[in-house]
Scaffold this motif. Structure first.
Motif, PDB file in Angstrom:
ATOM      1  N   GLY A 125       4.498  24.242  11.643  1.00  0.00           N
ATOM      2  CA  GLY A 125       5.054  23.712  12.888  1.00  0.00           C
ATOM      3  C   GLY A 125       3.981  23.418  13.918  1.00  0.00           C
ATOM      4  N   TRP A 126       2.972  24.274  13.993  1.00  0.00           N
ATOM      5  CA  TRP A 126       1.869  24.057  14.934  1.00  0.00           C
ATOM      6  C   TRP A 126       1.075  22.799  14.572  1.00  0.00           C
ATOM      7  CZ3 TRP A 126      -3.563  25.115  13.911  1.00  0.00           C
ATOM      8  CH2 TRP A 126      -4.380  24.953  15.037  1.00  0.00           C
ATOM      9  N   LEU A 127       0.817  22.600  13.281  1.00  0.00           N
ATOM     10  CA  LEU A 127       0.098  21.398  12.849  1.00  0.00           C
ATOM     11  C   LEU A 127       0.920  20.138  13.139  1.00  0.00           C
ATOM     12  CD1 LEU A 127      -1.364  22.669   9.440  1.00  0.00           C
ATOM     13  CD2 LEU A 127      -2.590  22.292  11.591  1.00  0.00           C
ATOM     14  N   LEU A 128       2.232  20.221  12.929  1.00  0.00           N
ATOM     15  CA  LEU A 128       3.089  19.084  13.279  1.00  0.00           C
ATOM     16  C   LEU A 128       3.049  18.810  14.773  1.00  0.00           C
ATOM     17  CD1 LEU A 128       6.227  19.786  11.039  1.00  0.00           C
ATOM     18  CD2 LEU A 128       4.615  17.894  10.799  1.00  0.00           C
ATOM     19  N   LEU A 129       3.031  19.876  15.564  1.00  0.00           N
ATOM     20  CA  LEU A 129       2.959  19.719  17.017  1.00  0.00           C
ATOM     21  C   LEU A 129       1.669  19.026  17.425  1.00  0.00           C
ATOM     22  CD1 LEU A 129       4.336  20.380  19.703  1.00  0.00           C
ATOM     23  CD2 LEU A 129       3.147  22.585  19.683  1.00  0.00           C
ATOM     24  N   HIS A 139       2.705   4.839  22.190  1.00  0.00           N
ATOM     25  CA  HIS A 139       2.096   3.623  22.736  1.00  0.00           C
ATOM     26  C   HIS A 139       2.805   2.362  22.249  1.00  0.00           C
ATOM     27  CE1 HIS A 139      -1.006   1.004  24.332  1.00  0.00           C
ATOM     28  NE2 HIS A 139      -1.138   0.441  23.137  1.00  0.00           N
ATOM     29  N   TRP A 140       3.091   2.289  20.957  1.00  0.00           N
ATOM     30  CA  TRP A 140       3.655   1.065  20.388  1.00  0.00           C
ATOM     31  C   TRP A 140       5.176   0.983  20.501  1.00  0.00           C
ATOM     32  CZ3 TRP A 140       0.350   1.716  15.357  1.00  0.00           C
ATOM     33  CH2 TRP A 140      -0.974   1.362  15.635  1.00  0.00           C
ATOM     34  N   PHE A 141       5.835   2.109  20.372  1.00  0.00           N
ATOM     35  CA  PHE A 141       7.301   2.086  20.330  1.00  0.00           C
ATOM     36  C   PHE A 141       7.960   2.861  21.468  1.00  0.00           C
ATOM     37  CE2 PHE A 141       5.663   2.010  15.925  1.00  0.00           C
ATOM     38  CZ  PHE A 141       6.081   0.732  15.559  1.00  0.00           C
ATOM     39  N   GLY A 142       7.169   3.573  22.255  1.00  0.00           N
ATOM     40  CA  GLY A 142       7.743   4.392  23.315  1.00  0.00           C
ATOM     41  C   GLY A 142       8.624   5.504  22.789  1.00  0.00           C
ATOM     42  N   VAL A 143       8.275   6.054  21.608  1.00  0.00           N
ATOM     43  CA  VAL A 143       9.101   7.047  20.926  1.00  0.00           C
ATOM     44  C   VAL A 143       8.349   8.377  20.861  1.00  0.00           C
ATOM     45  CG1 VAL A 143      10.121   7.694  18.704  1.00  0.00           C
ATOM     46  CG2 VAL A 143      10.338   5.354  19.537  1.00  0.00           C
ATOM     47  N   THR A 144       9.063   9.447  21.082  1.00  0.00           N
ATOM     48  CA  THR A 144       8.529  10.782  20.857  1.00  0.00           C
ATOM     49  C   THR A 144       9.558  11.599  20.085  1.00  0.00           C
ATOM     50  OG1 THR A 144       7.662  12.801  21.875  1.00  0.00           O
ATOM     51  CG2 THR A 144       9.419  11.653  23.050  1.00  0.00           C
ATOM     52  N   VAL A 145       9.074  12.463  19.213  1.00  0.00           N
ATOM     53  CA  VAL A 145       9.981  13.306  18.432  1.00  0.00           C
ATOM     54  C   VAL A 145       9.963  14.745  18.922  1.00  0.00           C
ATOM     55  CG1 VAL A 145       9.764  11.862  16.373  1.00  0.00           C
ATOM     56  CG2 VAL A 145       8.212  13.795  16.682  1.00  0.00           C
ATOM     57  N   LEU A 146       9.173  15.031  19.934  1.00  0.00           N
ATOM     58  CA  LEU A 146       9.112  16.391  20.466  1.00  0.00           C
ATOM     59  C   LEU A 146      10.422  16.733  21.172  1.00  0.00           C
ATOM     60  CD1 LEU A 146       5.485  16.509  21.922  1.00  0.00           C
ATOM     61  CD2 LEU A 146       6.291  17.251  19.676  1.00  0.00           C
ATOM     62  N   GLY A 192      18.025  25.599   6.019  1.00  0.00           N
ATOM     63  CA  GLY A 192      17.619  26.934   6.419  1.00  0.00           C
ATOM     64  C   GLY A 192      16.289  27.004   7.154  1.00  0.00           C
ATOM     65  N   GLU A 193      15.703  25.865   7.452  1.00  0.00           N
ATOM     66  CA  GLU A 193      14.393  25.855   8.091  1.00  0.00           C
ATOM     67  C   GLU A 193      14.449  26.440   9.509  1.00  0.00           C
ATOM     68  OE1 GLU A 193      10.900  25.626   9.772  1.00  0.00           O
ATOM     69  OE2 GLU A 193      11.343  25.677   7.632  1.00  0.00           O
ATOM     70  N   PHE A 194      13.500  27.321   9.801  1.00  0.00           N
ATOM     71  CA  PHE A 194      13.471  27.982  11.107  1.00  0.00           C
ATOM     72  C   PHE A 194      12.088  27.942  11.761  1.00  0.00           C
ATOM     73  CE2 PHE A 194      12.594  31.830  13.589  1.00  0.00           C
ATOM     74  CZ  PHE A 194      13.534  31.687  14.595  1.00  0.00           C
ATOM     75  N   GLY A 195      11.090  28.538  11.082  1.00  0.00           N
ATOM     76  CA  GLY A 195       9.793  28.752  11.720  1.00  0.00           C
ATOM     77  C   GLY A 195       9.099  27.491  12.184  1.00  0.00           C
ATOM     78  N   ALA A 196       9.000  26.495  11.297  1.00  0.00           N
ATOM     79  CA  ALA A 196       8.323  25.254  11.672  1.00  0.00           C
ATOM     80  C   ALA A 196       9.111  24.503  12.740  1.00  0.00           C
ATOM     81  CB  ALA A 196       8.138  24.371  10.436  1.00  0.00           C
ATOM     82  N   THR A 197      10.433  24.571  12.653  1.00  0.00           N
ATOM     83  CA  THR A 197      11.270  23.843  13.609  1.00  0.00           C
ATOM     84  C   THR A 197      11.126  24.392  15.015  1.00  0.00           C
ATOM     85  OG1 THR A 197      12.879  23.354  11.873  1.00  0.00           O
ATOM     86  CG2 THR A 197      13.625  23.123  14.139  1.00  0.00           C
ATOM     87  N   VAL A 223       9.624  21.817  17.726  1.00  0.00           N
ATOM     88  CA  VAL A 223      10.525  21.160  18.675  1.00  0.00           C
ATOM     89  C   VAL A 223      11.313  22.151  19.530  1.00  0.00           C
ATOM     90  CG1 VAL A 223      10.756  19.058  17.310  1.00  0.00           C
ATOM     91  CG2 VAL A 223      12.323  20.959  16.900  1.00  0.00           C
ATOM     92  N   SER A 224      11.011  23.433  19.414  1.00  0.00           N
ATOM     93  CA  SER A 224      11.657  24.468  20.204  1.00  0.00           C
ATOM     94  C   SER A 224      13.155  24.534  19.898  1.00  0.00           C
ATOM     95  CB  SER A 224      11.428  24.216  21.700  1.00  0.00           C
ATOM     96  OG  SER A 224      11.889  25.302  22.467  1.00  0.00           O
ATOM     97  N   ASN A 225      13.881  25.350  20.638  1.00  0.00           N
ATOM     98  CA  ASN A 225      15.319  25.525  20.446  1.00  0.00           C
ATOM     99  C   ASN A 225      16.049  24.947  21.644  1.00  0.00           C
ATOM    100  OD1 ASN A 225      17.844  26.296  19.637  1.00  0.00           O
ATOM    101  ND2 ASN A 225      17.563  28.477  20.025  1.00  0.00           N
ATOM    102  N   VAL A 226      16.454  23.692  21.516  1.00  0.00           N
ATOM    103  CA  VAL A 226      17.127  22.986  22.606  1.00  0.00           C
ATOM    104  C   VAL A 226      18.597  22.838  22.234  1.00  0.00           C
ATOM    105  CG1 VAL A 226      17.198  20.909  24.018  1.00  0.00           C
ATOM    106  CG2 VAL A 226      15.007  21.719  23.087  1.00  0.00           C
TER     107      VAL A 226
END
Length: 228
Positions: A61-65, A80-87, A160-165, A169-172
């Motif tokens: 998860g840290w490497l993805l961040l 820059h190109w698409f104005g998109v963020t996945v965070l 079942g993914e938890f740690g990387a998520t 992207v935190s818990n929103v």
């Protein structure tokens, strides 16, 4: 069932489904390369693919961040190109799920490809079938049970993914709070045991249904294989 629980279940299915669909094509290409290819760095590629299975999910998860941060190697072009963020978005949760599910899908598909009798493919080529037709009519049908198994394992892992998520992207609530994250949040609240039992039961039920459906589809695929 409360609307909030339904929202968590829908989000979990969305994240798991999108993560699985994103993983499968990549997993098949990588599995095919590992099963059939002979090239320098093959062992290293195999190790890198399976790395998420052995390193702590928090590290993944840290490497993805780092990669998808606004100034990261992937996040900067997206912004820059698409104005998109996945965070802090469900799309980021799906990416984390896909990355964690990839090794399981690759392994299942690779084993099914290695089990395909190469003599059948050679016979088809001798009879005039091209590479694409041989792959479409022989290789793919014969390895389809393994592809279904890989899809099921990927979906179960994504669900079942938890740690990387939570690291990525935190818990929103309403955006990235999937079933595992909701269970963790409920465990931190006084008197949250009832919610934990409910969410855990739903998780087990969904996983069990997925496994039974995969077994049924794999049996049908196995019975329906014909060499053309």
């Amino acid at each position: 069932m409360a609307e909030g629980v339904w929202s968590i279940v829908r989000l979990s299915l969305l994240v798991g489904g999108v993560g699985t669909l994103a993983t499968l094509p990549i997993a098949f290409v990588l599995a095919y390369a590992l099963a059939r290819g002979r090239f320098p760095g093959r062992t290293l590629l195999d190790a890198l693919i399976h790395l998420p299975l052995v390193v702590p999910p928090v590290v993944t998860g840290w490497l993805l961040l780092l990669a998808f941060a606004p100034d990261g190697p992937v996040g900067a072009p997206l912004q820059h190109w698409f104005g998109v963020t996945v965070l802090f978005r469900w799309t980021g949760a799906a990416i984390a799920a896909a990355v964690m599910a990839l090794p399981l899908a690759v392994r299942a598909i690779r084993l099914s490809l290695e089990a395909v009798d190469r003599r059948l493919e050679d016979a088809a080529r001798t009879l005039g079938a091209g590479r694409w037709r041989t792959f479409r009519t022989i290789t793919l049908p014969l390895c389809s049970p393994g592809v279904l198994a890989g899809a099921t394992l990927a979906f179960a892992r994504a669900l079942g993914e938890f740690g990387a998520t939570i690291t990525f992207v935190s818990n929103v609530p309403g955006e990235t709070e999937t079933l595992p994250l909701a269970i963790y949040a409920a465990l931190q609240r006084p008197g949250g045991e009832a919610a934990v039992w409910q969410l855990a039961a739903i998780s087990v039920a969904i996983s069990l249904i997925a496994l039974l459906a995969s077994e049924w589809l794999a049996r049908r695929a196995g019975r329906g294989v014909h060499v053309l």
